[in-house]
Design a protein around this motif. Structure first.
Motif, mmCIF file in Angstrom:
data_model
loop_
_atom_site.group_PDB
_atom_site.id
_atom_site.type_symbol
_atom_site.label_atom_id
_atom_site.label_comp_id
_atom_site.label_asym_id
_atom_site.label_seq_id
_atom_site.Cartn_x
_atom_site.Cartn_y
_atom_site.Cartn_z
ATOM 1 N N MET A 1 0.846 -1.182 0.000
ATOM 2 C CA MET A 1 0.000 0.000 0.000
ATOM 3 C C MET A 1 0.893 1.248 0.000
ATOM 4 S SD MET A 1 -2.973 1.087 2.719
ATOM 5 C CE MET A 1 -3.754 -0.477 2.605
ATOM 6 N N ASN A 2 0.551 2.238 -0.796
ATOM 7 C CA ASN A 2 1.401 3.428 -0.860
ATOM 8 C C ASN A 2 1.129 4.372 0.313
ATOM 9 O OD1 ASN A 2 -0.807 5.094 -1.495
ATOM 10 N ND2 ASN A 2 -0.501 4.851 -3.686
ATOM 11 N N GLU A 3 2.030 5.304 0.512
ATOM 12 C CA GLU A 3 1.945 6.237 1.641
ATOM 13 C C GLU A 3 0.668 7.057 1.624
ATOM 14 O OE1 GLU A 3 5.374 8.684 2.539
ATOM 15 O OE2 GLU A 3 6.673 7.142 1.694
ATOM 16 N N GLU A 4 0.259 7.486 0.432
ATOM 17 C CA GLU A 4 -0.952 8.295 0.319
ATOM 18 C C GLU A 4 -2.169 7.522 0.820
ATOM 19 O OE1 GLU A 4 -2.779 9.433 -3.635
ATOM 20 O OE2 GLU A 4 -1.957 11.366 -2.997
ATOM 21 N N MET A 5 -2.294 6.254 0.399
ATOM 22 C CA MET A 5 -3.424 5.439 0.826
ATOM 23 C C MET A 5 -3.365 5.172 2.325
ATOM 24 S SD MET A 5 -5.903 4.940 -0.887
ATOM 25 C CE MET A 5 -7.289 4.073 -0.255
ATOM 26 N N GLU A 6 -2.173 4.953 2.854
ATOM 27 C CA GLU A 6 -2.023 4.764 4.303
ATOM 28 C C GLU A 6 -2.508 6.004 5.046
ATOM 29 O OE1 GLU A 6 1.844 3.424 5.609
ATOM 30 O OE2 GLU A 6 1.925 1.952 3.974
ATOM 31 N N TYR A 7 -2.160 7.178 4.526
ATOM 32 C CA TYR A 7 -2.590 8.433 5.143
ATOM 33 C C TYR A 7 -4.114 8.550 5.105
ATOM 34 C CZ TYR A 7 -3.177 13.460 5.874
ATOM 35 O OH TYR A 7 -3.577 14.691 6.340
ATOM 36 N N PHE A 8 -4.716 8.258 3.959
ATOM 37 C CA PHE A 8 -6.170 8.349 3.846
ATOM 38 C C PHE A 8 -6.859 7.342 4.768
ATOM 39 C CE2 PHE A 8 -5.412 9.902 -0.736
ATOM 40 C CZ PHE A 8 -5.277 11.214 -0.303
ATOM 41 N N ASN A 9 -6.319 6.152 4.865
ATOM 42 C CA ASN A 9 -6.892 5.146 5.771
ATOM 43 C C ASN A 9 -6.740 5.579 7.231
ATOM 44 O OD1 ASN A 9 -7.907 3.373 3.830
ATOM 45 N ND2 ASN A 9 -5.924 2.389 3.588
ATOM 46 N N TYR A 10 -5.618 6.215 7.543
ATOM 47 C CA TYR A 10 -5.433 6.773 8.884
ATOM 48 C C TYR A 10 -6.525 7.808 9.165
ATOM 49 C CZ TYR A 10 -3.710 10.241 12.198
ATOM 50 O OH TYR A 10 -3.620 11.162 13.213
ATOM 51 N N LEU A 11 -6.729 8.737 8.239
ATOM 52 C CA LEU A 11 -7.767 9.755 8.423
ATOM 53 C C LEU A 11 -9.131 9.104 8.637
ATOM 54 C CD1 LEU A 11 -6.800 12.345 5.651
ATOM 55 C CD2 LEU A 11 -6.512 12.618 8.135
ATOM 56 N N ASN A 12 -9.410 8.089 7.849
ATOM 57 C CA ASN A 12 -10.697 7.412 7.930
ATOM 58 C C ASN A 12 -10.869 6.685 9.266
ATOM 59 O OD1 ASN A 12 -13.217 6.832 6.711
ATOM 60 N ND2 ASN A 12 -12.498 4.778 6.239
ATOM 61 N N SER A 13 -9.764 6.313 9.896
ATOM 62 C CA SER A 13 -9.836 5.610 11.174
ATOM 63 C C SER A 13 -10.086 6.555 12.356
ATOM 64 C CB SER A 13 -8.547 4.816 11.428
ATOM 65 O OG SER A 13 -7.489 5.692 11.777
ATOM 66 N N LEU A 14 -9.882 7.849 12.144
ATOM 67 C CA LEU A 14 -10.039 8.819 13.234
ATOM 68 C C LEU A 14 -11.505 9.014 13.592
ATOM 69 C CD1 LEU A 14 -7.520 11.597 12.095
ATOM 70 C CD2 LEU A 14 -7.181 9.885 13.891
ATOM 71 N N LYS A 15 -11.749 9.156 14.867
ATOM 72 C CA LYS A 15 -13.093 9.480 15.337
ATOM 73 C C LYS A 15 -13.348 10.959 15.085
ATOM 74 C CE LYS A 15 -13.194 5.992 19.034
ATOM 75 N NZ LYS A 15 -12.998 4.956 18.086
ATOM 76 N N ARG A 16 -14.599 11.327 15.039
ATOM 77 C CA ARG A 16 -15.010 12.716 14.784
ATOM 78 C C ARG A 16 -14.280 13.686 15.724
ATOM 79 N NH1 ARG A 16 -19.217 14.110 12.011
ATOM 80 N NH2 ARG A 16 -20.065 12.023 12.114
ATOM 81 N N LYS A 17 -14.228 13.345 16.999
ATOM 82 C CA LYS A 17 -13.590 14.219 17.982
ATOM 83 C C LYS A 17 -12.090 14.358 17.720
ATOM 84 C CE LYS A 17 -13.554 15.173 22.895
ATOM 85 N NZ LYS A 17 -14.034 14.793 24.209
ATOM 86 N N GLU A 18 -11.446 13.289 17.281
ATOM 87 C CA GLU A 18 -10.017 13.344 16.975
ATOM 88 C C GLU A 18 -9.766 14.273 15.786
ATOM 89 O OE1 GLU A 18 -8.025 9.137 18.048
ATOM 90 O OE2 GLU A 18 -9.732 8.985 16.666
ATOM 91 N N ILE A 19 -10.619 14.188 14.790
ATOM 92 C CA ILE A 19 -10.502 15.083 13.626
ATOM 93 C C ILE A 19 -10.653 16.531 14.082
ATOM 94 C CG2 ILE A 19 -11.607 15.795 11.468
ATOM 95 C CD1 ILE A 19 -12.237 12.758 11.033
ATOM 96 N N LYS A 20 -11.656 16.760 14.901
ATOM 97 C CA LYS A 20 -11.920 18.112 15.412
ATOM 98 C C LYS A 20 -10.719 18.657 16.181
ATOM 99 C CE LYS A 20 -15.153 20.565 18.383
ATOM 100 N NZ LYS A 20 -16.272 20.443 19.305
ATOM 101 N N ASN A 21 -10.048 17.804 16.950
ATOM 102 C CA ASN A 21 -8.914 18.243 17.766
ATOM 103 C C ASN A 21 -7.608 18.362 16.984
ATOM 104 O OD1 ASN A 21 -10.479 18.432 20.097
ATOM 105 N ND2 ASN A 21 -10.073 16.314 20.682
#
Length: 173
Positions: free
Chosen positions: A1-21
């Motif tokens: 898996m490439n770095e970009e996809m890993e980053y997007f999957n990381y973002l997708n794994s974050l909870k709403r509150k984590e994104i907000k913070n």
């Protein structure tokens, strides 16, 4: 898996509150909140079912637009119904205070007015949103639609049917 996809999957794994913070809040519409990822990208996070619907519509439009139409759209780099990651464009609301844009002058192409109208008609987009400065941004010195997930009443019926058929097909029914 490439770095970009890993980053997007990381973002997708974050909870709403984590994104907000973790990320700067840029603004919100009726059904989505937008965050600056601080790397030339933004994240559109659905607030609920309507936001999931708008993300699906936006992704459908982007993936089904032809090359001529796609040049008017801000690129989507990652999609789930919960979130969209797209390139960050400078909102035109920072320059334009009018309630509606003149689509004849939004882009330098001679055919832009016709092209944008055809795009809106083909994908059953809500025209009031297409002519709103809040739906446009500047990316690489070109004006692009940054919000193209709202549909007209006919579009709502069409996309609900399309997405339902896709869900049933994915379930093997």
């Amino acid at each position: 898996m490439n770095e970009e996809m890993e980053y997007f999957n990381y973002l997708n794994s974050l909870k709403r509150k984590e994104i907000k913070n973790k990320f700067s809040f840029l603004g919100e519409g009726i059904s989505r909140r937008v965050y600056d990822l601080n790397n030339g990208l933004v994240l559109k996070l659905a607030k609920g079912r309507e936001g999931h619907y708008q993300n699906q519509v936006e992704h459908f439009v982007y993936t089904h637009a032809d090359l001529n139409q796609k040049k008017y759209l801000c690129p989507i780099l990652f999609f789930t119904p919960r979130m969209i990651v797209m390139k960050k464009a400078e909102p035109l609301t920072s320059k334009i205070k009018a309630k509606y844009l003149n689509l004849k002058t939004i882009r330098p192409e001679e055919s832009s007015f016709e092209d944008i109208n055809n795009l809106a008609k083909r994908f059953l987009l809500l025209y009031e949103d297409i002519v709103s400065p809040t739906s446009w941004g500047s990316l690489n010195e070109k004006n692009v639609l940054i919000d193209y997930g709202c549909t007209c009443e006919e579009g709502d019926k069409y996309y609900h049917l399309i997405f339902r058929i896709n869900r049933l097909t994915n379930l093997g029914l």
